[in-house]
Design an enzyme around this catalytic site. Structure first.
Site, PDB file in Angstrom:
ATOM      1  N   HIS A 153     -13.268 -16.978  -3.169  1.00  0.00           N
ATOM      2  CA  HIS A 153     -13.720 -16.880  -1.776  1.00  0.00           C
ATOM      3  C   HIS A 153     -14.058 -15.408  -1.448  1.00  0.00           C
ATOM      4  CE1 HIS A 153     -13.968 -17.702   2.495  1.00  0.00           C
ATOM      5  NE2 HIS A 153     -13.022 -16.819   2.751  1.00  0.00           N
ATOM      6  N   ASP A 198      -4.626 -15.507  -5.526  1.00  0.00           N
ATOM      7  CA  ASP A 198      -4.846 -16.621  -6.459  1.00  0.00           C
ATOM      8  C   ASP A 198      -6.347 -16.813  -6.674  1.00  0.00           C
ATOM      9  OD1 ASP A 198      -5.940 -18.743  -4.654  1.00  0.00           O
ATOM     10  OD2 ASP A 198      -4.008 -18.472  -3.658  1.00  0.00           O
ATOM     11  N   GLU A 204       0.846  -1.198   0.000  1.00  0.00           N
ATOM     12  CA  GLU A 204       0.000   0.000   0.000  1.00  0.00           C
ATOM     13  C   GLU A 204       0.879   1.246   0.000  1.00  0.00           C
ATOM     14  OE1 GLU A 204      -2.541   0.355   3.427  1.00  0.00           O
ATOM     15  OE2 GLU A 204      -3.729   1.951   2.526  1.00  0.00           O
ATOM     16  N   ILE A 205       0.360   2.317  -0.573  1.00  0.00           N
ATOM     17  CA  ILE A 205       1.040   3.617  -0.573  1.00  0.00           C
ATOM     18  C   ILE A 205       1.335   4.014   0.888  1.00  0.00           C
ATOM     19  CG2 ILE A 205      -1.141   4.903  -0.569  1.00  0.00           C
ATOM     20  CD1 ILE A 205       0.114   6.917  -2.417  1.00  0.00           C
ATOM     21  N   ARG A 246     -17.854 -10.794  -0.939  1.00  0.00           N
ATOM     22  CA  ARG A 246     -17.912  -9.348  -1.144  1.00  0.00           C
ATOM     23  C   ARG A 246     -18.796  -8.893  -2.295  1.00  0.00           C
ATOM     24  NH1 ARG A 246     -16.287  -7.425   3.766  1.00  0.00           N
ATOM     25  NH2 ARG A 246     -14.251  -8.228   4.339  1.00  0.00           N
TER      26      ARG A 246
HETATM   27  C1  LIG Z   1     -20.552  -9.210   5.294  1.00  0.00           C
HETATM   28  C2  LIG Z   1     -19.287  -9.237   6.145  1.00  0.00           C
HETATM   29  C3  LIG Z   1     -19.288  -8.667   7.398  1.00  0.00           C
HETATM   30  C4  LIG Z   1     -18.129  -8.679   8.190  1.00  0.00           C
HETATM   31  N1  LIG Z   1     -18.155  -8.103   9.419  1.00  0.00           N
HETATM   32  C5  LIG Z   1     -17.044  -8.095  10.179  1.00  0.00           C
HETATM   33  C6  LIG Z   1     -17.024  -7.462  11.488  1.00  0.00           C
HETATM   34  O1  LIG Z   1     -18.020  -6.937  11.940  1.00  0.00           O
HETATM   35  N2  LIG Z   1     -15.857  -7.472  12.193  1.00  0.00           N
HETATM   36  C7  LIG Z   1     -14.724  -8.074  11.728  1.00  0.00           C
HETATM   37  O2  LIG Z   1     -13.708  -8.075  12.404  1.00  0.00           O
HETATM   38  N3  LIG Z   1     -14.704  -8.677  10.513  1.00  0.00           N
HETATM   39  C8  LIG Z   1     -15.816  -8.686   9.735  1.00  0.00           C
HETATM   40  N4  LIG Z   1     -15.788  -9.274   8.495  1.00  0.00           N
HETATM   41  C9  LIG Z   1     -14.530  -9.847   8.014  1.00  0.00           C
HETATM   42  C10 LIG Z   1     -14.539 -11.394   8.084  1.00  0.00           C
HETATM   43  O3  LIG Z   1     -14.661 -11.848   9.421  1.00  0.00           O
HETATM   44  C11 LIG Z   1     -13.254 -11.961   7.449  1.00  0.00           C
HETATM   45  O4  LIG Z   1     -12.149 -11.467   8.174  1.00  0.00           O
HETATM   46  C12 LIG Z   1     -13.092 -11.546   6.023  1.00  0.00           C
HETATM   47  O5  LIG Z   1     -14.275 -11.758   5.311  1.00  0.00           O
HETATM   48  C13 LIG Z   1     -11.959 -12.348   5.383  1.00  0.00           C
HETATM   49  O6  LIG Z   1     -12.389 -13.677   5.236  1.00  0.00           O
HETATM   50  P1  LIG Z   1     -11.407 -14.901   5.433  1.00  0.00           P
HETATM   51  O7  LIG Z   1     -10.755 -14.877   6.769  1.00  0.00           O
HETATM   52  O8  LIG Z   1     -12.196 -16.145   5.110  1.00  0.00           O
HETATM   53  O9  LIG Z   1     -10.351 -14.627   4.246  1.00  0.00           O
HETATM   54  P2  LIG Z   1      -8.784 -14.875   4.228  1.00  0.00           P
HETATM   55  O10 LIG Z   1      -8.121 -14.164   5.349  1.00  0.00           O
HETATM   56  O11 LIG Z   1      -8.335 -14.557   2.838  1.00  0.00           O
HETATM   57  O12 LIG Z   1      -8.647 -16.400   4.481  1.00  0.00           O
HETATM   58  C14 LIG Z   1      -9.149 -17.370   3.534  1.00  0.00           C
HETATM   59  C15 LIG Z   1      -9.331 -18.676   4.263  1.00  0.00           C
HETATM   60  O13 LIG Z   1      -8.060 -19.140   4.689  1.00  0.00           O
HETATM   61  C16 LIG Z   1      -8.171 -19.749   5.970  1.00  0.00           C
HETATM   62  N5  LIG Z   1      -7.350 -19.003   6.939  1.00  0.00           N
HETATM   63  C17 LIG Z   1      -6.712 -17.826   6.734  1.00  0.00           C
HETATM   64  N6  LIG Z   1      -6.027 -17.486   7.822  1.00  0.00           N
HETATM   65  C18 LIG Z   1      -6.241 -18.436   8.743  1.00  0.00           C
HETATM   66  C19 LIG Z   1      -5.830 -18.636  10.073  1.00  0.00           C
HETATM   67  N7  LIG Z   1      -5.017 -17.797  10.698  1.00  0.00           N
HETATM   68  N8  LIG Z   1      -6.268 -19.739  10.707  1.00  0.00           N
HETATM   69  C20 LIG Z   1      -7.074 -20.612  10.099  1.00  0.00           C
HETATM   70  N9  LIG Z   1      -7.513 -20.497   8.845  1.00  0.00           N
HETATM   71  C21 LIG Z   1      -7.091 -19.413   8.172  1.00  0.00           C
HETATM   72  C22 LIG Z   1      -9.649 -19.732   6.332  1.00  0.00           C
HETATM   73  O14 LIG Z   1     -10.237 -20.927   5.874  1.00  0.00           O
HETATM   74  C23 LIG Z   1     -10.180 -18.578   5.532  1.00  0.00           C
HETATM   75  O15 LIG Z   1     -11.566 -18.671   5.249  1.00  0.00           O
HETATM   76  C24 LIG Z   1     -16.938  -9.288   7.688  1.00  0.00           C
HETATM   77  C25 LIG Z   1     -16.952  -9.879   6.426  1.00  0.00           C
HETATM   78  C26 LIG Z   1     -18.098  -9.850   5.657  1.00  0.00           C
HETATM   79  C27 LIG Z   1     -18.069 -10.486   4.282  1.00  0.00           C
END
Ligand SMILES: Cc1cc2nc3c(=O)[nH]c(=O)nc-3n(C[C@H](O)[C@H](O)[C@H](O)COP(=O)(O)OP(=O)(O)OC[C@H]3O[C@@H](n4cnc5c(N)ncnc54)[C@H](O)[C@@H]3O)c2cc1C
Length: 297
Positions: free
Chosen positions: A195, A189, A100-101, A200
């Site tokens: 996902h 990727d 990021e910038i 989103r």
């Molecule tokens: C409609 C909506 C509302 C939301 N509201 C909130 C909110 O109020 N507050 C808030 O904090 N967040 C919020 N989020 C964010 C959400 O909780 C996720 O952080 C975000 O969508 C990223 O998803 P992810 O962790 O699956 O993706 P990524 O971080 O890209 O991870 C992809 C997948 O990899 C695996 N993974 C990645 N890292 C780990 C790890 N450390 N341990 C285990 N498995 C891992 C999991 O299977 C994960 O699903 C919201 C998201 C959405 C879509």
């Protein structure tokens, strides 16, 4: 095997797709396409490329069965320009890599996001995280825009004054708000992009991130059109059911086998997929009534 070239992606490269009032999504580069997914999946048994129809079937099969690692072989790099509050949502997607910038290194530009009047809505009463569908009177929309712009002007004027006084950029920037535009390179990727897109471009996601998702979806479709079609079929417009939900569906289907078989025949699914679908419902082809024989005359 040579680099994969996706003609639609080549046409999109380096073109900034405008998003919101000052933002964009630009596909900087990509590695791999549908053919890379197929090669990666077939490498284990050394099988060469087959027909387009077979490749499409294989990609669909892989996604349907959550055999997702071949999709990780396709990588997309984006240049994104977005308000900081939308960038924060992107940063939660840990599987992406980003740069990021830096507001410590560069002077931040006087570019803030101001929502279009018709996207200004009241707080939703039934969705704590969302906007109501109820329209806001035009005068109130204008008032919101005035309030936002006045605060943006004031914080930016303070920022400029501190810079002129020789204060450190890393300090001068601390009051700049979440509506300020930032830029990043964001690489992900295809498996993780799907996902991200599922989360989103969903109607539950905030409008301002959804529009970035929609622009990135265009790039994903251009890079790997067959994979994108499978994503639409099995992830974006598909879904999974809990045990109770599935039990209800099974009961309905078992009680209406004639009608169910007629719809199934109309759909004309591939045989393998039809077999899998029936198995999910606790059925085999033997359980289905015979198709009625057409009577001539
Ligand atoms: C409609 C909506 C509302 C939301 N509201 C909130 C909110 O109020 N507050 C808030 O904090 N967040 C919020 N989020 C964010 C959400 O909780 C996720 O952080 C975000 O969508 C990223 O998803 P992810 O962790 O699956 O993706 P990524 O971080 O890209 O991870 C992809 C997948 O990899 C695996 N993974 C990645 N890292 C780990 C790890 N450390 N341990 C285990 N498995 C891992 C999991 O299977 C994960 O699903 C919201 C998201 C959405 C879509």
């Amino acid at each position: 095997m040579a680099h994969s070239i996706a003609p639609a992606a080549e046409a999109l490269l380096d073109k900034a797709l405008p998003v919101l009032d000052h933002g964009f999504v630009r596909l900087v580069d990509y590695m791999g396409s549908d053919d890379r997914i197929v090669q990666a999946a077939r490498v284990s048994y050394g099988d060469g490329t087959k027909t387009v129809r077979e490749d499409k079937g294989l990609i669909d099969y892989l996604l349907r069965h959550k055999h997702t690692s071949p999709f990780e072989q396709v990588v997309l790099t984006f240049h994104l320009k977005m308000p900081i509050f939308v960038a924060r949502q992107h940063i939660r997607h840990r599987m992406a890599r980003l740069n990021e910038i830096s507001g410590r290194y560069s002077v931040m530009r006087d570019e803030f996001y101001v929502p279009a009047a018709d996207t200004i809505r009241y707080q939703s009463k039934d969705n704590k995280q969302g906007r109501s569908h109820e329209e806001v009177p035009v005068e109130l929309q204008q008032r919101v825009i005035e309030l936002l712009e006045a605060e943006q002007r004031a914080t930016y004027a303070g920022y400029e004054e501190m810079l002129e006084l020789g204060l450190a950029r890393e300090l001068a920037r601390i009051n700049l708000g979440l509506s300020l535009y930032t830029e990043m390179y964001w690489q992900i990727d295809l498996h993780n992009l799907f996902h991200y897109l599922r989360l989103r471009i969903d109607p539950h996601a905030q409008y301002e991130i959804r529009v970035y998702g929609e622009a990135m979806a265009k790039a994903a479709q251009a890079v790997a059109p067959m994979a994108y079609e499978a994503f639409q079929e099995h992830i974006l417009h598909g879904g999974s059911f809990g045990r109770t939900e599935l039990d209800i569906i099974k009961t309905l289907v078992h009680d209406n086998l004639e009608e169910f078989s007629a719809i199934l025949r109309q759909e004309g699914m591939r045989k393998g997929r039809e077999r899998e679908f029936l198995a999910k419902l606790g059925l085999t082809h033997k359980d289905l009534p015979e198709a009625p024989v057409a009577v001539e005359g």
